[in-house]
Design a protein around this motif. Structure first.
Motif, PDB file in Angstrom:
ATOM      1  N   ARG A  24       0.302 -14.643  16.118  1.00  0.00           N
ATOM      2  CA  ARG A  24       0.396 -16.051  15.725  1.00  0.00           C
ATOM      3  C   ARG A  24       0.993 -16.187  14.314  1.00  0.00           C
ATOM      4  O   ARG A  24       0.756 -15.361  13.439  1.00  0.00           O
ATOM      5  N   HIS A  25       1.746 -17.259  14.124  1.00  0.00           N
ATOM      6  CA  HIS A  25       2.194 -17.596  12.773  1.00  0.00           C
ATOM      7  C   HIS A  25       1.054 -18.291  12.063  1.00  0.00           C
ATOM      8  O   HIS A  25       0.567 -19.316  12.528  1.00  0.00           O
ATOM      9  N   THR A  26       0.589 -17.716  10.961  1.00  0.00           N
ATOM     10  CA  THR A  26      -0.606 -18.273  10.304  1.00  0.00           C
ATOM     11  C   THR A  26      -0.309 -18.902   8.944  1.00  0.00           C
ATOM     12  O   THR A  26      -1.104 -19.695   8.449  1.00  0.00           O
ATOM     13  N   GLY A  27       0.790 -18.521   8.315  1.00  0.00           N
ATOM     14  CA  GLY A  27       1.072 -19.045   6.987  1.00  0.00           C
ATOM     15  C   GLY A  27       0.273 -18.360   5.883  1.00  0.00           C
ATOM     16  O   GLY A  27       0.390 -18.710   4.702  1.00  0.00           O
ATOM     17  N   VAL A  28      -0.517 -17.363   6.266  1.00  0.00           N
ATOM     18  CA  VAL A  28      -1.280 -16.613   5.261  1.00  0.00           C
ATOM     19  C   VAL A  28      -0.306 -15.715   4.492  1.00  0.00           C
ATOM     20  O   VAL A  28       0.627 -15.161   5.076  1.00  0.00           O
ATOM     21  N   PRO A  29      -0.494 -15.590   3.149  1.00  0.00           N
ATOM     22  CA  PRO A  29       0.404 -14.740   2.364  1.00  0.00           C
ATOM     23  C   PRO A  29       0.510 -13.334   2.956  1.00  0.00           C
ATOM     24  O   PRO A  29      -0.500 -12.774   3.397  1.00  0.00           O
ATOM     25  N   GLU A  30       1.726 -12.798   2.955  1.00  0.00           N
ATOM     26  CA  GLU A  30       1.932 -11.516   3.635  1.00  0.00           C
ATOM     27  C   GLU A  30       1.855 -10.328   2.697  1.00  0.00           C
ATOM     28  O   GLU A  30       2.819  -9.591   2.497  1.00  0.00           O
ATOM     29  N   TRP A  31       0.660 -10.134   2.111  1.00  0.00           N
ATOM     30  CA  TRP A  31       0.452  -8.975   1.257  1.00  0.00           C
ATOM     31  C   TRP A  31       0.692  -7.691   2.031  1.00  0.00           C
ATOM     32  O   TRP A  31       0.441  -7.621   3.235  1.00  0.00           O
ATOM     33  N   LEU A  89      -3.734  -4.379  -0.498  1.00  0.00           N
ATOM     34  CA  LEU A  89      -5.026  -4.810   0.034  1.00  0.00           C
ATOM     35  C   LEU A  89      -6.054  -3.691   0.085  1.00  0.00           C
ATOM     36  O   LEU A  89      -7.250  -3.933   0.074  1.00  0.00           O
ATOM     37  N   VAL A  90      -5.556  -2.456   0.201  1.00  0.00           N
ATOM     38  CA  VAL A  90      -6.465  -1.317   0.362  1.00  0.00           C
ATOM     39  C   VAL A  90      -6.107  -0.229  -0.651  1.00  0.00           C
ATOM     40  O   VAL A  90      -4.926   0.073  -0.844  1.00  0.00           O
ATOM     41  N   ALA A  94      -6.941  -8.315   7.178  1.00  0.00           N
ATOM     42  CA  ALA A  94      -7.148  -8.024   5.755  1.00  0.00           C
ATOM     43  C   ALA A  94      -6.499  -9.099   4.885  1.00  0.00           C
ATOM     44  O   ALA A  94      -7.060  -9.532   3.875  1.00  0.00           O
ATOM     45  N   ARG A  95      -5.308  -9.560   5.289  1.00  0.00           N
ATOM     46  CA  ARG A  95      -4.634 -10.608   4.514  1.00  0.00           C
ATOM     47  C   ARG A  95      -5.452 -11.893   4.528  1.00  0.00           C
ATOM     48  O   ARG A  95      -5.697 -12.515   3.495  1.00  0.00           O
ATOM     49  N   GLY A  96      -5.915 -12.277   5.710  1.00  0.00           N
ATOM     50  CA  GLY A  96      -6.697 -13.503   5.814  1.00  0.00           C
ATOM     51  C   GLY A  96      -7.981 -13.392   5.007  1.00  0.00           C
ATOM     52  O   GLY A  96      -8.405 -14.352   4.359  1.00  0.00           O
ATOM     53  N   ARG A 154      -8.486 -11.498   2.322  1.00  0.00           N
ATOM     54  CA  ARG A 154      -8.144 -11.604   0.897  1.00  0.00           C
ATOM     55  C   ARG A 154      -7.945 -13.067   0.517  1.00  0.00           C
ATOM     56  O   ARG A 154      -8.527 -13.565  -0.458  1.00  0.00           O
ATOM     57  N   TYR A 155      -7.192 -13.769   1.341  1.00  0.00           N
ATOM     58  CA  TYR A 155      -6.887 -15.176   1.034  1.00  0.00           C
ATOM     59  C   TYR A 155      -8.160 -16.018   1.041  1.00  0.00           C
ATOM     60  O   TYR A 155      -8.423 -16.808   0.129  1.00  0.00           O
ATOM     61  N   GLN A 200     -10.518 -15.216  -1.987  1.00  0.00           N
ATOM     62  CA  GLN A 200     -10.078 -15.875  -3.211  1.00  0.00           C
ATOM     63  C   GLN A 200     -10.476 -17.342  -3.185  1.00  0.00           C
ATOM     64  O   GLN A 200     -11.016 -17.884  -4.154  1.00  0.00           O
ATOM     65  N   PRO A 252     -14.840  -2.880  -2.749  1.00  0.00           N
ATOM     66  CA  PRO A 252     -13.689  -3.427  -2.025  1.00  0.00           C
ATOM     67  C   PRO A 252     -14.010  -3.657  -0.541  1.00  0.00           C
ATOM     68  O   PRO A 252     -14.801  -2.917   0.046  1.00  0.00           O
ATOM     69  N   LEU A 272     -12.416  -5.138   3.494  1.00  0.00           N
ATOM     70  CA  LEU A 272     -11.206  -5.125   4.300  1.00  0.00           C
ATOM     71  C   LEU A 272     -11.059  -6.413   5.107  1.00  0.00           C
ATOM     72  O   LEU A 272     -10.158  -7.204   4.857  1.00  0.00           O
ATOM     73  N   ARG A 302      -6.920 -16.709  12.336  1.00  0.00           N
ATOM     74  CA  ARG A 302      -7.131 -17.772  11.368  1.00  0.00           C
ATOM     75  C   ARG A 302      -5.863 -18.109  10.599  1.00  0.00           C
ATOM     76  O   ARG A 302      -5.220 -17.232  10.027  1.00  0.00           O
ATOM     77  N   THR A 303      -5.543 -19.399  10.569  1.00  0.00           N
ATOM     78  CA  THR A 303      -4.364 -19.836   9.834  1.00  0.00           C
ATOM     79  C   THR A 303      -4.740 -20.191   8.394  1.00  0.00           C
ATOM     80  O   THR A 303      -5.906 -20.429   8.085  1.00  0.00           O
ATOM     81  N   ARG A 304      -3.722 -20.258   7.569  1.00  0.00           N
ATOM     82  CA  ARG A 304      -3.928 -20.668   6.184  1.00  0.00           C
ATOM     83  C   ARG A 304      -4.596 -22.040   6.138  1.00  0.00           C
ATOM     84  O   ARG A 304      -5.527 -22.275   5.379  1.00  0.00           O
ATOM     85  N   ILE A 315      -8.256 -21.814   6.820  1.00  0.00           N
ATOM     86  CA  ILE A 315      -8.977 -21.209   5.699  1.00  0.00           C
ATOM     87  C   ILE A 315      -9.115 -22.221   4.565  1.00  0.00           C
ATOM     88  O   ILE A 315     -10.182 -22.379   3.969  1.00  0.00           O
TER      89      ILE A 315
END
Ligand code: PLP
Ligand code: PLP
Lengths: 516, 453, 516, 453
Positions: free
Chosen positions: C54-61, C66-67, D360-362, D364-365, D368, D383, D385, D435-437, D440
């Protein structure tokens, strides 16, 4: 009524309670014993049932209180009398007697038997789509109308046309719709009486001439030239002002692109004829070139080929027809339309030829195609064409020197080989190759079509088969060609039944269980 | 984006090398430059599976779904019947869903046997001897029936009862332009067809066929015996468009001497589906079999003498007969026919009768309740079975809109042709076995409010 | 790593792009060619994929943002690299290599392989049941709690017990839960140390002794008498105050009803022991008699046997445990409970032994069983028992004189025959009978269990098989017994693979594809 | 009422006659009169299929369903991941659903091969050499791991990190009563396990095993290297309860020297399902294989030398070993394992990594955003995940209730054991690839309102 039931123990004449066959016995395939699969009727036992009905609280009037005696049947219509267990087992076993794309490759030329993504099944089975009444007022069908408009616009973009109808439920229905559009056009121009002929190439699919007849036109067949394409000179010779139009498939049924299409279009238009595009082979050119750009006036698409509507063992499909601006006013109606206020409604084209379907076409099939297009997107659709054409050319190269390739030049999504040489050399016919291939775990190609190729095998791998599958298919075809004819005549030996006596089926027709 | 093409870049490169090309574009070199699409399609980029599912859910949410949002009293050839779980679980197994037409019978016995069983039950319901493997829908089945009759009789006139579904008649008219058939509209009187009296029809252009619907579009039970008599008198074939549920209780058209019986098979295993894919049922007498449109499955044996099934009498078909074929149909509605035979197998002999009986009971109960409302009158006096038409004191389409606000799909607003006085106040109401007494009572209460406003 | 791949053409060493097998090639069964089905790993090609997100719009770190490096793996975990098409074809073909109830009869003794109604599949797949988080607050799970309470109450009614836990996910888990309840009971009565032994009959299922050990008890085996039932005298001899309880199946694993159960119960209770009822055979007595009425204190049920939870090729099931009033305070918690205000919540029994499942048990399996019970109702459940017992007795009669029937008296839902005589006479072993039956389109009975019968074949037809299926099964068993042993040793010949080398599997263990 | 028994009255009569009985009651003559149930069960009469469906729909409507009614941020071993259509379409084909345990391998190659493939991928994810065909759930896998370790080492003490899911620890405690294991609680410090320092543990009763969760219940990534060191020091086996999604990014426990790795397989192909059926994953090193609990599928050949699969090393199992078996498990969760391998096959190597990365990205977002809210603090510093724990200024269970009113399942309220000060203000928040931005952001907005009230 003779009947080979499942084992002697089943057939105790006179023993009423033994009227049924053994529903719990797996039959006729591996895992499944060696017997024939009984029919629902063989499995029936008087008084057995599966059905149950909701408690409604509605008064329980008897039939004779509700229906006058002269209308009431005296015996219930005999259907079948089976348990849910036997019903489920029966159809599950039948499914094990059925080859399908989900079991393996299906290189059936002209049919584009690609893999159909499962996400499309699910999109088309949402209650918000399946449980909508076709006569519901527009306020209750905004989602459906939006989907149909979106699909129509996308199909126009893909074909390079201006407007479309989604009503035709299959390709042949699209053809007839297109021919009636042709008729309406000429009639409107006052040439209804004078335009009598429709030209089709000798390589055309059978539905084309059949549709021409139903459209009230005479068929004029134009020969293909040595390149396997329309012989333009021959075409020019039969072009005249009594020609209503021409039906072409491009790439044609040999899988070859009609390079002279622009010249053909010009010539036909010159005499006032229209060009009809049979879209069965659209898979080859998605995003590469468009019928509209080639000069076609009317285009039908087989969504059950190009746009991954599964074929359902023979249908349902969907055969939308797209047209150039001048033909739009003649399209069937009602048509889903985007209204000025942004909502959606129905619109009836000014000079519409009328309805061609009970309702709005095979809506759920249209929803599947819509979801397939949304998933692939413009970029994905072009990739579909590229890989379909790559697979087909790759396979043609592999078969060189093994099978005759009457038109051995770059093909599109499919190509035709001939078993004529094999037949001469060792008596192996196209049908034998087909039956042997079944043993090797592949479906057979289309055989004996197009008619202009002797012992034709029409091969369309589609884009969803991998290189490794192509390799295995090539290996099998090569091995079969090298094989011994006597052995091949025995094929298939692994299938639930072996070669079927088609002559007998026609000679002593048994169209129902009761006719046995 | 969801990707259904397996080729990796390495594989594409290897394959191009095998065929001696250096780029994918070269695959299309045969296409004249001028015809190539510059810049690709103007179609949005592809989406992931999850995004497609979200999009589809959004679209689906904006419809009024029966069961979810609405209680359905609409019919007219599209009925809200229960579909048992077995249909969804076995008829749609992928072997049935993803197979092509059974061109290779040895590996298609599953579909072929299912169709053979379907044909058998269709014949039993309609009282006919042969049935095909399906046509597109009720309308296309009527068209094919007319084509068959005209070919068989050599007469191009078809008398069409106005009791036939108006949209089916529209489709007949559309295709008659191509075939040149002359369709003659036969009016209804008090709900059933008033065939031309003795004397007419035997004249200059006698009918090749009579087409009547049973029960008809107003839900009325046509007198097929009378129609058969007219057919015999005029030398026409009797074509009956038959509700396959109704014959759970009613005598079969075959009993009455019909030559061809067609029908809309949606009630068996197919949800409302916004009108498609549905199921065109087609059956006829044995002597007409060589003119049968579409596919026919027959029983035979294989080389070892084991029972087997195959499509037969193929010389009727377009791929062999071409312009002389009995029909142009190729792809049909096989999977819907498979769903129908699974549902019919579940219903069984007793269940089909009970289904029809329950529809009839609900219809009787609803009809009494609705006709009890001031200002609502029957549109026709003839007896009905599972559907009935009434005349409202208000425009029917408005009433339907207002009832929708109450969560009820009230029925189908009939066109002016059915209200003698030319107004569009006719409402066609269908009641299936799903409808409870409480739902019917709520319907009547809501309708009373609506018409008395 | 040796590997018989799918055909030579697939195995071009070194040719990277050929790393994958042919995913589009049907294999290993009729309709399906003759090759072995490749594994997902054989089908993998580097870089091929099916997944999309899915396209979520969450930043693509990136991963390393992240780890921390010490935690991050340097290579992605190798899973497989296949297309959706190959994935679907692979598992569809695997399904064609798998026998199941939906294909035919499955008279596997002790397993109650009845047909599972499709309506139960659908009831248990409603989003309102499947998409509920197990830790959601009670206000969001009222439906689930109501269903569980209703099911618990019904199961208590069916077994004649007072309260139940739905947590145990299978029968064996139920057994261990029951034994811990036994432990808690004795401990609470100050006899935790003195109660050391649990008695089980020599005909018991293997999970019983295994559970006893895990429950911290010693197994004392009591012999069966010549009638195939518990030898009451022998039982009395081993009863003493160090006995915590006894585990019984009634009808027992020979399909015989323990007629002395009342006497047994009295004797065990007399020494302060508890009676545990292994409910695997409950199908035989639904609505006829109840463990509670027989004097049992603890009862487990196998919902995947009696209540039509399909067995899933090995699970999941559900093994609720019901108890008499005195043991209710010890049940696992939290328990779904009807609160005074009519709403539902969680309740923790006062002396609970604690949780036995991560959450609330196999909830969706419980929902299936609930829908099965709602559909059948009290009347339907009794009919289930009647027909199950009728089928089994009828079949035993049919096999008289063909197979030895060590305990040839009225049985319940199943019965055990012995191939010992056949073995002596013509070398046909129970295993041979089983393999031959596979060829005839039936699953085999349970073989070599119970252990007290030599060359045992344990046959449980279940109630969903028709008389006609019973006839066919009987006919096959009779024919097999009359058949020639040499021929039988060749069986099965129609299955995707023939007799499997089990010894080799254990000798050279290959537990994963990478271990080849 | 729906009836699934095929017998007609005539058939019942005929069968009774065959066995010489005159009534069905006589079938139960062996049951002492006193034990027979008079008047049958006090259970409501049966319902029709449609009525059952209606009942079930009613029950389902009164739950809060993720996707339909709620946006899910709850995890704790039960995650709201996307399940692709292929899982529903192929893993639940009736051949897999309605088969029994593969006792007859010749007709069970489908299930056996699927399990073999499942075992292979489990080993690849966990860095182990053998995996079984499934256990009940994460908790039961922990129990079996402890049993194995105690049996292998002959030591009955197990050090259990408090980072292990509290409910799993409860299950361990329940069963330890039977096995007599001595479970020692090992505390967390700032989110990760603080193992007893050098010197302790080597004494009188050294541990047979260390059990640690990775990442742990607070979402923190445990230092497995350190745990492995303690295990080596004390001569214990290292048991790791591993999130199988996390190892899409994290080094595998095997890499760190784990002896047994277990996990909850729900994230692969299984919806939240109110907690079951889920999937107990179990893998270990090859030298422990003879103590492996449950079923193990191995590759072999048939008499013709064709590749075949079979359950192997069966002498470990209860039906053969009886009271000496390595475990009592018989029925397991095979179908859920099949769903898992289908989902894993769909994800593939790249997809599993991407799934973990997106979680992990979701996370982190979301972390924050949530920590940006006044009064909310991290519960642990280590830390994380794909899940994280915070301390709220209000009771966590109340916050969850309030958030539910906003259509958000906010997470899992942590018990007092996790908040140093003994209050229950800890909230465990999970973010999956679904989960979408926007979701969140909406979560943070709603939570801010809730905590600032
Ligand atoms: C070239 C061509 N034209 C037309 C058709 C007819 O399409 P349909 O079968 O959908 O009626 C087909 C399908 O077989 C075809 O291959
Ligand atoms: C008599 C008996 N007891 C106990 C069990 C164990 O039940 P489960 O396999 O659900 O753990 C079985 C199942 O095979 C059984 O037949």
């Amino acid at each position: 009524m003779s009947l080979a039931g499942p084992g002697p123990s089943q057939r105790r004449p006179g023993e009423a309670v033994m009227s049924s066959a053994a529903g719990g016995k797996a039959t006729g395939a591996p895992l499944m014993g060696r017997d024939e699969e009984p029919t629902l009727f063989d499995l029936s036992s008087p008084g057995r049932r599966a059905a149950s009905f909701r408690h409604t609280g509605v008064p329980e009037w008897e039939a004779d209180e509700l229906v006058a005696p002269e209308h009431l049947r005296d015996q219930p219509a005999p259907v079948a009398e089976v348990s849910e267990r036997d019903l489920v087992a029966h159809f599950t076993r039948l499914s094990h007697r059925q080859y399908s794309v989900d079991l393996g490759a299906y290189p059936l030329g002209s049919c584009t038997m690609k893999y159909n993504p499962k996400l499309c099944d699910e999109a088309a089975s949402l209650p918000g789509l399946t449980d909508v009444h076709p006569a519901a007022p527009v306020s209750l069908i905004q989602g459906w109308l939006a989907l149909l408009v979106d699909l129509e616009e996308t199909l126009c973009q893909v074909t390079g046309m201006h407007a479309a109808t989604l009503q035709p439920p299959a390709g042949a229905a699209g053809e007839l719709t297109g021919l009636l559009l042709m008729r309406a056009w000429h009639a409107w121009r006052g040439e209804g009486e004078t335009r009598r002929r429709v030209i089709i190439p000798d390589s055309a699919h059978g539905t084309n001439p059949a549709s021409v007849t139903l459209g009230g036109y005479q068929v004029t067949t134009v020969a293909s030239d040595e390149r396997g394409c329309v012989d333009v000179a021959a075409l020019r010779r039969c072009l005249d002002h009594d020609v209503a139009g021409i039906m072409l498939t491009n790439p044609n049924t040999l899988g070859l692109f009609e390079e002279d299409i622009a010249e053909i279009a010009a010539a036909v238009h010159e005499v006032g004829g229209l060009l009809y595009y049979d879209g069965a082979n659209l898979n080859a050119i998605l995003g590469v070139t468009r019928p509209g750009d080639m000069g076609f006036d009317i285009v039908h698409m087989n969504l059950h080929k190009t746009f991954a509507v599964p074929h359902g063992g023979g249908g349902p499909g969907a055969g939308p027809v797209a047209v150039s601006p001048r033909l739009a006013p003649f399209l069937p109606g009602p048509r889903p339309a985007r209204l000025t206020d942004g909502s959606f409604g129905w619109d009836r084209p000014e000079r519409s030829i009328g309805r061609v379907h009970s309702w709005h076409g095979n809506a759920l099939a249209l929803a599947r195609a819509w979801s397939y297009i949304v998933a692939n997107g413009g970029d994905g659709l072009r990739r579909v064409a590229e890989m379909a054409v790559l697979n087909a050319n790759w396979l043609r190269h592999r078969l060189r020197g093994v099978y005759d390739i009457p038109y051995d030049r770059p093909n599109m999504h499919e190509f035709v080989v001939s078993a004529a040489g094999l037949r001469r050399r060792n008596g192996l016919r196209a049908a034998d190759v087909a039956k042997r291939l079944l043993e090797e775990g592949f479906h057979a190609p289309t055989v004996y079509f197009p008619l202009i190729v002797d012992e034709a095998l029409m091969i369309e791998p589609t884009e969803t088969e991998s290189l490794q599958t192509m390799e295995a298919l090539a290996a099998a075809l090569v091995a079969i060609a090298a094989g011994d004819a006597a052995d091949a005549h025995e094929a298939p030996r692994t299938s639930p039944v072996r070669r079927v006596d088609e002559a007998r089926a026609a000679r002593h027709l048994i169209p129902t269980w009761d006719a046995r | 984006m969801a990707d259904f093409v397996p080729h990796t870049d390495a594989e594409v490169a290897a394959m191009l090398a095998t065929i001696g090309l250096s780029s994918l574009d070269e695959l299309f070199a045969v296409i004249p430059e001028a015809l190539r699409l510059p810049g690709g399609l103007d179609v949005a980029p592809g989406l992931s599976e999850a995004d497609v599912a979200d999009r589809a859910a959004l679209v689906a949410a904006t419809n009024g779904a029966v069961g979810r949002d609405l209680v359905c009293f609409a019919g007219g050839g599209a009925y809200d019947h229960d579909v048992p779980a077995v249909v969804r679980r076995v008829a749609f197994r992928s072997e049935f869903v993803t197979a092509y037409t059974p061109y290779q019978p040895e590996v298609a016995q599953g579909v072929l046997q299912a169709l053979f069983e379907y044909q058998t039950v269709v014949c039993r319901l309609f009282g006919m001897e042969v049935a095909n493997a399906s046509l597109y829908d009720g309308a296309s089945a009527c068209v094919e029936a007319a084509n068959l009759a005209v070919a068989a009789t050599g007469r191009s006139t078809v008398w069409v009862s106005r009791g036939v579904h108006p949209q089916w008649r529209q489709v007949l008219a559309t295709f008659a332009v191509g075939t040149g058939h002359d369709l003659v509209d036969v009016p209804l009187v008090d709900g059933t067809t008033a065939w031309p009296a003795e004397g007419s029809g035997e004249g200059s252009n006698p009918p090749g066929a009579l087409l009547v619907q049973y029960p008809n579009h107003l839900g009325c039970i046509e007198d097929l015996a009378a129609a058969a008599q007219v057919a015999r008198r005029t030398g026409a074939l009797l074509l009956v468009a038959c509700d396959p549920v109704a014959v759970g209780l009613l005598r079969s058209p075959g009993d009455h001497g019909a030559d061809v019986v067609v029908g809309e098979g949606q009630p068996f295993g197919t949800p409302l589906s916004f009108g498609g894919p549905y199921l065109g049922m087609f059956a006829c007498t044995r002597d007409l079999v060589r003119r049968l449109p579409g596919r026919l499955v027959g029983e035979t044996v294989d080389v070892d003498g084991r029972r087997a099934y195959v499509t037969t009498l193929r010389t009727r078909e377009q791929d062999i007969r071409r312009e002389k074929a009995s029909s142009n149909v190729c792809t049909n509605q096989t999977l819907i026919a498979v769903a129908a035979i699974v549902h019919l197998g579940w219903l069984g002999t007793a269940g089909l009768r009970e289904m029809a009986l329950r529809c009839a009971r609900g219809t009787r109960y609803a009809r009494q309740a609705v006709l009890g409302i001031d200002g609502i009158e029957p549109l026709a006096g003839a007896p009905v079975l599972r559907e009935f038409a009434v005349r409202l004191p208000v425009a029917a389409d408005l009433a339907v809109e207002r009832m929708a606000d109450e969560g009820i799909l009230a029925g189908i607003a009939l066109g002016p042709e059915y209200s003698g006085d030319g107004t569009a106040d006719g409402l066609l109401i269908a009641v299936t076995e799903r409808r409870t007494r409480a739902e019917i009572d709520a319907y009547a209460t809501a309708l009373e409010k609506v018409v008395s406003r």
